[in-house]
Design an enzyme around this catalytic site. Structure first.
Site, PDB file in Angstrom:
ATOM      1  N   TRP A 140     -30.182   0.254  51.190  1.00 38.45           N
ATOM      2  CA  TRP A 140     -31.014  -0.803  50.724  1.00 38.45           C
ATOM      3  C   TRP A 140     -30.696  -1.850  51.406  1.00 38.45           C
ATOM      4  O   TRP A 140     -31.531  -2.861  51.918  1.00 38.45           O
ATOM      5  CB  TRP A 140     -30.508  -0.921  49.252  1.00 38.45           C
ATOM      6  CG  TRP A 140     -31.280  -2.087  48.407  1.00 38.45           C
ATOM      7  CD1 TRP A 140     -32.433  -2.177  48.061  1.00 38.45           C
ATOM      8  CD2 TRP A 140     -30.669  -3.587  48.349  1.00 38.45           C
ATOM      9  NE1 TRP A 140     -32.691  -3.471  47.275  1.00 38.45           N
ATOM     10  CE2 TRP A 140     -31.627  -4.289  47.558  1.00 38.45           C
ATOM     11  CE3 TRP A 140     -29.585  -4.025  48.811  1.00 38.45           C
ATOM     12  CZ2 TRP A 140     -31.404  -5.572  47.492  1.00 38.45           C
ATOM     13  CZ3 TRP A 140     -29.394  -5.331  48.513  1.00 38.45           C
ATOM     14  CH2 TRP A 140     -30.090  -6.124  47.761  1.00 38.45           C
ATOM     15  N   HIS A 141     -29.533  -2.215  51.888  1.00 33.28           N
ATOM     16  CA  HIS A 141     -29.411  -3.420  52.636  1.00 33.28           C
ATOM     17  C   HIS A 141     -30.064  -3.698  54.017  1.00 33.28           C
ATOM     18  O   HIS A 141     -30.015  -4.788  54.514  1.00 33.28           O
ATOM     19  CB  HIS A 141     -27.705  -3.630  52.923  1.00 33.28           C
ATOM     20  CG  HIS A 141     -26.822  -4.056  51.600  1.00 33.28           C
ATOM     21  ND1 HIS A 141     -26.636  -3.103  50.706  1.00 33.28           N
ATOM     22  CD2 HIS A 141     -26.366  -5.258  51.167  1.00 33.28           C
ATOM     23  CE1 HIS A 141     -26.118  -3.822  49.724  1.00 33.28           C
ATOM     24  NE2 HIS A 141     -25.914  -5.089  49.924  1.00 33.28           N
ATOM     25  N   GLY A 142     -30.258  -2.615  54.497  1.00 32.75           N
ATOM     26  CA  GLY A 142     -30.995  -2.878  55.826  1.00 32.75           C
ATOM     27  C   GLY A 142     -31.150  -1.392  56.513  1.00 32.75           C
ATOM     28  O   GLY A 142     -30.549  -0.302  56.321  1.00 32.75           O
TER      29      GLY A 142
ATOM     30  N   PHE B 136     -31.955  -9.107  53.395  1.00 33.00           N
ATOM     31  CA  PHE B 136     -31.876  -7.757  52.993  1.00 33.00           C
ATOM     32  C   PHE B 136     -33.189  -7.657  52.025  1.00 33.00           C
ATOM     33  O   PHE B 136     -33.363  -6.689  51.197  1.00 33.00           O
ATOM     34  CB  PHE B 136     -30.665  -7.446  52.190  1.00 33.00           C
ATOM     35  CG  PHE B 136     -29.305  -7.514  52.865  1.00 33.00           C
ATOM     36  CD1 PHE B 136     -29.634  -7.297  54.304  1.00 33.00           C
ATOM     37  CD2 PHE B 136     -28.249  -8.025  52.516  1.00 33.00           C
ATOM     38  CE1 PHE B 136     -28.253  -7.284  55.148  1.00 33.00           C
ATOM     39  CE2 PHE B 136     -27.076  -8.214  53.356  1.00 33.00           C
ATOM     40  CZ  PHE B 136     -27.208  -7.968  54.537  1.00 33.00           C
TER      41      PHE B 136
END
Length: 505
Positions: A322-324, A505
């Site tokens: 989800w962060h990248g 993000f």
């Protein structure tokens, strides 16, 4: 335009507040809601006007699905809504990542799409998925479009969270909330905003050059002296802490200026005694979302310990992704999944009780704290590095690959070692021994349900916090004015203003 920019502080926020106070004086609830929507959309459009169309489409489509789910609790409609939201997220955030991996595995040459990531898409996607879930489960009845729209786009939390649920903010979008205790709300909000501004501009951005310089060399494959490698890792550990903590404080403060309380999202995570406690303190709303909408639907801990550890690992893997769109983020999530599984297994086996027989509780506490912090720091290396090669170079250097040899390229950095270690001691003292901003302003309930989320393991400082807690007074006003002036002067000195880390993000 970031919260810490002069454009935001001088040009955006004052007129937004002035019109808000005028509408408040006129007792016009609907006018306030639509004004905050307009201000929030203008704030978003400052970044990328073209992506404003995507945001408005997402809000409108999800509100329509909400209305359909109110009429009939259809699993097909819910599933379609979730797939639609995740589909947009996958396309904009992960399409090029998937194409790149297909090319690497298959040896193909599929051209990348060159998609520009829409700002905040991860955050408003998760918020709207939770809204559809809650509607399907019967936790939401009627909600008009304007308040739903403000729930999604409210500018203090739009770009980087917290990830708010409908129960957090929509019930607050009323004239009673907007008009009560306006002076106290502004004073509390301004205090939190100034504290957050100082954390971001003075501390996080002040120490960032150390981490940037060291990690840049690591990406080039340059073996680093032990102390330099540790310097870079510690610098980033402090940088991301105060960058995200500063953002969370500023978001809380900005919302409070309009009478709105947001959920606590950051609660001194480096004081955690174990990794489970860390995730109860770091990005709290993301942890809650992953637990409620991923970990529990996967089965949680209801199907035995092995399945529990698998579910934990899957949840954290996806949380990392989800962060990248990067394997580094995936590996960061995997590390935390492994950490959490080990933590739960250790507690289940009960070996920790044997330690209490042989060691003083304080020794055990310090050991657990240090071990947790070391694990977090190792994981941060993969979070910060741009490649596995860079992360590997950092880790090998930290544990002695290059010893204390200083190549010319290291000497050219002109890093002030003595100043760094001195300022690190000061920052460490602030992190580990000082109350956080929520504790300082606790008398005025800075967050939703703040009492249940405050640190209950540090009772020794309760009297100190009570005695020196913030209050609207001349002394505190002068102190916050000084902090604000220092922060503004630092902004003027910066050659280039940096975004918050979580804006990516």
């Amino acid at each position: 335009m970031v919260f810490s920019s002069l454009e935001f502080i001088y040009l955006f926020l004052p007129p937004v507040l002035l019109v808000f106070y005028l509408l408040r004086f006129l007792q016009w609830e609907n006018g306030i809601v639509w004004w905050l929507i307009a201000a929030s959309l203008a704030f978003y459009a400052w970044w990328s006007p073209i992506h404003l169309i995507l945001l408005l489409f997402s809000v409108t489509a999800n509100f329509y699905l909400h209305k359909v789910l109110l009429e009939r609790k259809s699993r097909l409609v819910l599933t379609s809504g979730i797939i639609g939201n995740l589909g947009l997220l996958l396309y904009f955030k992960y399409a090029d990542f998937l194409i790149g991996n297909v090319n690497a595995i298959a040896g193909s040459e599929i051209p990348l799409l060159g998609i520009v990531l829409p700002l905040a898409i991860s955050f408003f996607t998760f918020q709207q998925i939770s809204f559809l879930f809650d509607t399907y489960r019967g936790e939401i009845e009627q909600c008009n479009f304007s308040k739903y729209c403000l729930f999604v786009v409210f500018f203090p939390q739009l770009i980087a969270g917290p990830i708010v649920l409908q129960k957090h903010t929509i019930p607050q979008f009323t004239l009673k909330t907007f008009t009560q205790r306006v002076g106290l709300n502004f004073a509390t909000g301004a205090t939190l905003f100034v504290i957050g501004l100082f954390k971001k501009i003075v501390i996080a951005d002040g120490i960032a050059p150390y981490s940037t310089s060291v990690f840049t060399l690591a990406e080039q494959g340059q073996a680093l002296p032990i102390d330099v490698a540790w310097m870079g890792t510690i610098a980033y550990t402090f940088q991301i802490y105060f960058d995200f903590s500063g953002y969370c404080d500023m978001a809380l403060g900005l919302a409070r200026m309009f009478g709105i309380k947001l959920p606590l999202n950051f609660n001194s995570p480096y004081k955690a005694q174990n990794i489970v406690d860390f995730w109860r303190r770091w990005h709290i709303t993301l942890s809650v979302f992953l637990r409620n909408y991923l970990y529990i639907p996967l089965g949680g801990n209801r199907k035995g310990p092995v399945r529990r550890y698998v579910n934990l690992t899957i949840t954290m893997l996806l949380g990392g992704l989800w962060h990248g769109a990067s394997w580094n983020f995936v590996f960061w999530g995997l590390l935390h999944g492994i950490y959490l599984s080990i933590n739960h297994a250790w507690s289940a086996i009960g070996f920790h009780k044997n330690l209490e027989v042989f060691f003083h509780p304080l020794v055990i506490k310090v050991f657990y704290h240090a071990l947790t912090l070391l694990g977090v720091m190792v994981a941060w290396i993969f979070f910060r590095a741009e490649s596995f090669t860079g992360a590997e170079t950092m880790l090998l250097s930290m544990f002695g690959q290059a010893g204390y040899i200083y190549p010319d390229i290291i000497k050219d950095l002109a890093l002030d070692h003595e100043f760094f270690w001195f300022i690190s001691c000061v920052i460490g003292f602030i992190i580990f021994f000082c109350p956080n901003s929520v504790e300082i302003t606790r008398r005025y309930q800075p967050t939703i349900d703040y009492k249940s989320l405050l640190d209950k393991t540090h009772q020794l400082k309760a009297r100190f916090i009570k005695a020196y807690a913030w209050r609207p007074s001349t002394n505190w006003s002068c102190a916050m004015l000084g902090v604000g002036v220092i922060s503004l002067l630092q902004i003027y000195r910066l050659d280039e203003l940096t975004e918050f880390i979580y804006f990516n993000f």
